[in-house]
Design a protein around this motif. Structure first.
Motif, PDB file in Angstrom:
ATOM      1  N   ASP A 218       0.821  -1.210   0.000  1.00  0.00           N
ATOM      2  CA  ASP A 218       0.000   0.000   0.000  1.00  0.00           C
ATOM      3  C   ASP A 218       0.857   1.263   0.000  1.00  0.00           C
ATOM      4  N   THR A 219       2.058   1.179   0.584  1.00  0.00           N
ATOM      5  CA  THR A 219       2.943   2.348   0.579  1.00  0.00           C
ATOM      6  C   THR A 219       3.330   2.722  -0.847  1.00  0.00           C
ATOM      7  N   LEU A 220       3.635   1.722  -1.676  1.00  0.00           N
ATOM      8  CA  LEU A 220       3.968   1.983  -3.073  1.00  0.00           C
ATOM      9  C   LEU A 220       2.718   2.423  -3.842  1.00  0.00           C
ATOM     10  N   ALA A 221       1.558   1.862  -3.502  1.00  0.00           N
ATOM     11  CA  ALA A 221       0.306   2.283  -4.147  1.00  0.00           C
ATOM     12  C   ALA A 221       0.050   3.756  -3.877  1.00  0.00           C
ATOM     13  N   LEU A 222       0.373   4.210  -2.649  1.00  0.00           N
ATOM     14  CA  LEU A 222       0.211   5.624  -2.311  1.00  0.00           C
ATOM     15  C   LEU A 222       1.127   6.497  -3.165  1.00  0.00           C
ATOM     16  N   VAL A 223       2.367   6.061  -3.361  1.00  0.00           N
ATOM     17  CA  VAL A 223       3.311   6.827  -4.186  1.00  0.00           C
ATOM     18  C   VAL A 223       2.817   6.882  -5.634  1.00  0.00           C
ATOM     19  N   VAL A 224       2.255   5.765  -6.132  1.00  0.00           N
ATOM     20  CA  VAL A 224       1.677   5.770  -7.482  1.00  0.00           C
ATOM     21  C   VAL A 224       0.577   6.821  -7.569  1.00  0.00           C
ATOM     22  N   GLY A 225      -0.320   6.816  -6.568  1.00  0.00           N
ATOM     23  CA  GLY A 225      -1.422   7.780  -6.571  1.00  0.00           C
ATOM     24  C   GLY A 225      -0.940   9.217  -6.538  1.00  0.00           C
ATOM     25  N   GLN A 226       0.135   9.475  -5.796  1.00  0.00           N
ATOM     26  CA  GLN A 226       0.655  10.833  -5.686  1.00  0.00           C
ATOM     27  C   GLN A 226       1.372  11.286  -6.955  1.00  0.00           C
ATOM     28  N   ASN A 227       1.708  10.358  -7.844  1.00  0.00           N
ATOM     29  CA  ASN A 227       2.406  10.706  -9.078  1.00  0.00           C
ATOM     30  C   ASN A 227       1.497  10.672 -10.305  1.00  0.00           C
ATOM     31  N   LEU A 228       0.199  10.498 -10.089  1.00  0.00           N
ATOM     32  CA  LEU A 228      -0.730  10.549 -11.227  1.00  0.00           C
ATOM     33  C   LEU A 228      -0.754  11.962 -11.795  1.00  0.00           C
ATOM     34  N   THR A 229      -0.842  12.058 -13.105  1.00  0.00           N
ATOM     35  CA  THR A 229      -0.963  13.371 -13.736  1.00  0.00           C
ATOM     36  C   THR A 229      -2.343  13.938 -13.464  1.00  0.00           C
ATOM     37  N   GLU A 230      -2.482  15.258 -13.624  1.00  0.00           N
ATOM     38  CA  GLU A 230      -3.792  15.882 -13.410  1.00  0.00           C
ATOM     39  C   GLU A 230      -4.819  15.320 -14.382  1.00  0.00           C
ATOM     40  N   GLU A 231      -4.390  15.055 -15.599  1.00  0.00           N
ATOM     41  CA  GLU A 231      -5.318  14.495 -16.588  1.00  0.00           C
ATOM     42  C   GLU A 231      -5.791  13.110 -16.149  1.00  0.00           C
ATOM     43  N   MET A 232      -4.886  12.306 -15.601  1.00  0.00           N
ATOM     44  CA  MET A 232      -5.269  10.968 -15.142  1.00  0.00           C
ATOM     45  C   MET A 232      -6.223  11.049 -13.955  1.00  0.00           C
TER      46      MET A 232
END
Length: 799
Positions: free
Chosen positions: A371-385
């Motif tokens: 989940d820690t890596l999932a959080l980092v993925v979520g924080q790096n989503l582009t605004e369009e995504m």
């Protein structure tokens, strides 16, 4: 990361084979083993990252010999009941006949108990079912799947077979069990909580890892005690939590740095100077993720790997378990196409320790490793995504609604179209709704014209009636005065005739002209006297009429006061009669899902369940406890959250640009900002409600969130102090129903003190006071909220 693989676990859970390097959990392992002794089932729970899975899969498994138990680790998969039978069938030699589609036994009489009995007959070992990450069932399972599972579980617990069950889950989801307690009454009886490690315990674990013989064949360490201390100083991230997975990530990063700095044929050397000043958990993970994605982009297509990972996280940035088919379908819906097959990309992400595959029967499921890596993925989503994800959620909600859309619905949906095209069905429904809205508008216009004509005629009739009444009254008064004047004139005329006769007689008897003139003067004086008396009489009549009119007005006022007093007494009696229902305190745990669904039919059941759980568990909601208070509170909640589906403001970008037209007149600036909502909001909200300037980015960071859409840094800080929740460091927590509900209660009771208005049925006062700060510009704000309020009064017996 470098090509040579790190010897550390990174984000993977410990397994039975990792016992030699599983440090710091000896006492917890023994306690868990003792807690399992003599019970048929055990609920193992704790906060995210506390190491529950590792404690069971490595610590507990190594407490048993193969003869003591036969353990099956089970994840939910597509259906948890099917996953149980698939896991048991895989261990059986004499397989159970399963339906090809549902993966459930063809014979409906076969339940968990019958399947385990069959397995025990073959192996003669006690069977343990380890349900890892059990919260997946509570979050994503459908209602029938949950009810079937808890029914089967209850039967298994009551069965005398040598079998035991462990439910391993995150503690924040325990409240979901209450709904299923009637199906499995003993579900809460046996529990074991896994705590996170303390700082000194973590430091000892790091030191033990650095000195472990199994690891020292891969690297050397320069002063392991000092290095362990330095690593611990870097570990706490912005959430101030330390997990064993965090330790593994840091050690993996140190391995990469040491391996890159080593000389050929030498072992990597771990030194304190390998740590950088700005190192922290999130920066290390983000650096790792960006490096991996950058390398994969060149092979599979720009942005495709991140798009795939975005599919595999929830809206709260926790990991999801999906099949390859599910992932392909989601990417096709978002029109994401890569250079190579998705299966190749999944294997590449596995080899780089970003994803892991889980075998469920004959099918593989995939999930992000932690989940820690999932959080980092979520924080790096582009605004369009992010906007596309939001659009997909909105389309799903509105696509499931029955009936046509209102104009407000369409206005809410429309801004998302530029991020994600409508589905065929949604597009058709929007067009049908627009036609119906246009038809209704024409009908309303015709009705308005007819109403206007009727109103005009009514006003004209009213004016005519008033004019006629005044005219009749004036004629009556004039006639009365005419009658008085005529009567007096007749008297004057008779007197004049009498006076003339007297004068004639006097003149005949007068001897001289002087005596006649004297008599005439005297008579004239008498005549003037009578005329003055007549005028006084007329004034007296006028005074009497005025007094009579005043008397009648006073009489009317007295009668009106009597009526008002009578009404007030009747109202007081009515209030007294209804006091028992209005002032009755409602136990919060008596609220039912069906009751709230009657008020908010469009709200997802899961959202209602989360709202009730948060409301029941919040001390801030203690005083919202009478029918009238609850009716007013829920009316505002239902409207402002669009029935618990709308916890974040979607700004009207065109309107924001119009508000700053002087800035956006420059064509280059307008082009630069036009397709970037984040930049526009930062510009529009700069310096508002405690926000910094545009470059600070506070406008977007502290945008409208929650049920009542608080906006601006000052308000986030205010409610952070009131709630003790870190809204400044993690503002997105306001989009969770748990936090949003608690903040809504604080706003209701502390900022506006609305209970006193609710007790007096002063909904208009609530709407006026709240409407001044509301971010919702719905023209029907009052009308729709009152409709919710009237319905809520009936549902909560406040009428």
């Amino acid at each position: 990361m470098v090509n040579v693989k790190s010897p550390f676990k990174f984000l993977d859970a410990y397994t039975k084979a990792d016992a030699p390097v599983f440090f710091g959990r000896e006492q917890e392992t023994q306690n868990l083993y003792d807690a399992l002794s003599g019970v048929k089932h055990l609920l193992v729970y704790g906060p995210s990252g506390s190491g529950k899975t590792s404690l069971v899969e490595c610590g507990l498994r190594n407490q048993f010999s193969d003869a003591d138990w036969f353990a099956l680790t089970i994840r939910k998969g597509n259906d948890i009941n099917a996953s149980v039978f698939l896991a048991i069938n895989e261990a059986l030699e004499d397989k159970i006949a399963l339906d090809a589609k549902t993966k459930l036994p063809v014979d409906p009489k076969i339940g968990f108990g019958e399947a385990i009995a069959k397995l025990f007959e073959e192996r003669y070992q006690p069977v343990y079912l380890l349900f890892d990450q059990f919260e997946e069932l509570l979050i994503t399972g459908d209602q029938q799947e949950k009810e079937d599972f808890f029914t089967n579980l209850n039967e298994l617990i009551r069965n005398r077979l040598p079998s035991r069950v462990l439910l391993i889950m995150r503690e924040e989801f325990i409240g979901h069990f209450s709904e299923f307690e009637p199906l499995c009454p003993s579900i809460f009886q046996h529990r074991f909580r896994v705590e996170k490690m303390g700082r000194m315990q973590v430091q000892e674990v790091i030191h033990a890892m650095l000195d472990a013989p199994q690891y020292r064949t891969h690297f050397e360490v320069d002063d392991s005690t000092e290095l362990a201390k330095k690593i611990l100083e870097k570990l706490p991230d912005r959430r101030k939590e330390i997990e064993l997975s965090h330790v593994q990530v840091f050690l993996g990063e140190l391995w990469d740095r040491a391996h890159s700095a080593r000389k050929e044929a030498e072992l990597p050397l771990f030194r304190a100077d390998l740590l950088k000043k700005n190192d922290n958990l999130e920066s290390v993970l983000e650096s790792f993720l960006k490096k991996q994605l950058g390398e994969l982009d060149a092979i599979y297509g720009e942005g495709v790997p991140l798009e795939l990972l975005a599919v595999m996280i929830s809206e709260k940035f926790t990991k999801l378990q999906l099949s390859e088919a599910d992932i392909v379908t989601e990417l096709e819906t978002k029109e994401v196409r890569g250079k190579k097959p998705i299966r190749d990309l999944l294997e590449a992400l596995q080899s780089r320790r970003i994803l892991r595959a889980i075998k469920v029967g004959d099918e593989s499921q995939y999930e992000i490793t932690h989940d820690t890596l999932a959080l980092v993925v979520g924080q790096n989503l582009t605004e369009e995504m992010k906007m596309r994800e939001k659009a997909g959620e909105v389309y799903k909600i509105y696509g499931e609604r029955l009936g046509l859309f209102t104009q407000d619905d369409i206005d809410y949906i429309r801004p998302f179209e530029k991020f994600l095209s409508y589905s065929i069905l949604l597009d058709r429904k929007i067009k049908e709704s627009l036609k119906e809205i246009e038809r209704q508008q024409l009908i309303q216009q015709e009705k308005a014209l007819e109403a206007q004509k009727a109103l005009t005629i009514k006003k004209q009739l009213k004016k005519a009636k008033i004019f006629l009444t005044v005219t009749v009254l004036a004629l009556f008064v004039a006639g009365y005065f005419y009658y008085l004047a005529s009567s007096r004139a007749n008297e004057i005329e008779a007197y004049s005739e009498k006076l003339g006769a007297v004068n004639q007689k006097n003149m005949e008897s007068a001897k001289s002209a002087d005596s006649k003139r004297k008599i005439a003067v005297d008579n004239l004086a008498d005549l003037n006297k009578y005329i003055m008396q007549d005028l006084d009489s007329l004034a007296l009549v006028d005074s009497v009429i005025k007094k009579r009119i005043t008397h009648r007005l006073e009489l009317y006022s007295s009668v009106e006061d009597s009526l008002l007093n009578s009404t007030q007494i009747e109202g007081n009696l009515s209030e007294s009669a209804s006091l028992s229902s209005e002032k009755l305190v409602i136990p919060r745990h008596s609220y039912s899902i069906n009751l709230f669904r009657s008020l908010m039919p469009n709200a997802p059941v899961e959202n209602i369940r989360q709202f009730i759980a948060a409301f029941n568990g919040s001390t801030d909601a203690t005083d919202i406890n009478t029918p009238l208070r609850l009716a007013a509170f829920m009316a505002l909640v239902a409207y402002e959250s669009k029935e618990l589906t709308y916890l974040e403001t979607v700004y009207d970008i065109d309107k924001l640009m119009e508000q700053h037209d002087d800035f956006f007149q420059d064509a280059n600036l307008r082009s630069k900002y036009r397709d970037n909502p984040k930049m526009i909001v930062n510009k529009a909200k700069a310096g508002v409600n405690g926000n910094g300037n545009e470059s600070a980015g506070d406008g977007w960071k502290y945008r409208g969130r929650g049920i009542f859409k608080i906006e601006g840094k000052d308000r986030y800080e205010y409610y952070m102090k009131k709630s003790k929740i870190d809204l400044i460091g993690n503002p997105d927590t306001l989009t969770s129903l748990e936090v949003a509900t608690r903040i809504a209660c604080i706003i209701w009771l502390n900022r506006f003190k609305f209970n006193k208005h609710a007790d007096n049925r002063e909904l208009d006062s609530i709407l006026s006071k709240y409407g001044r700060i509301s971010l919702n510009e719905d023209k029907n704000y009052r009308k729709v909220t009152k409709e919710y309020y009237n319905l809520a009064c009936k549902l909560f017996s406040a009428n």
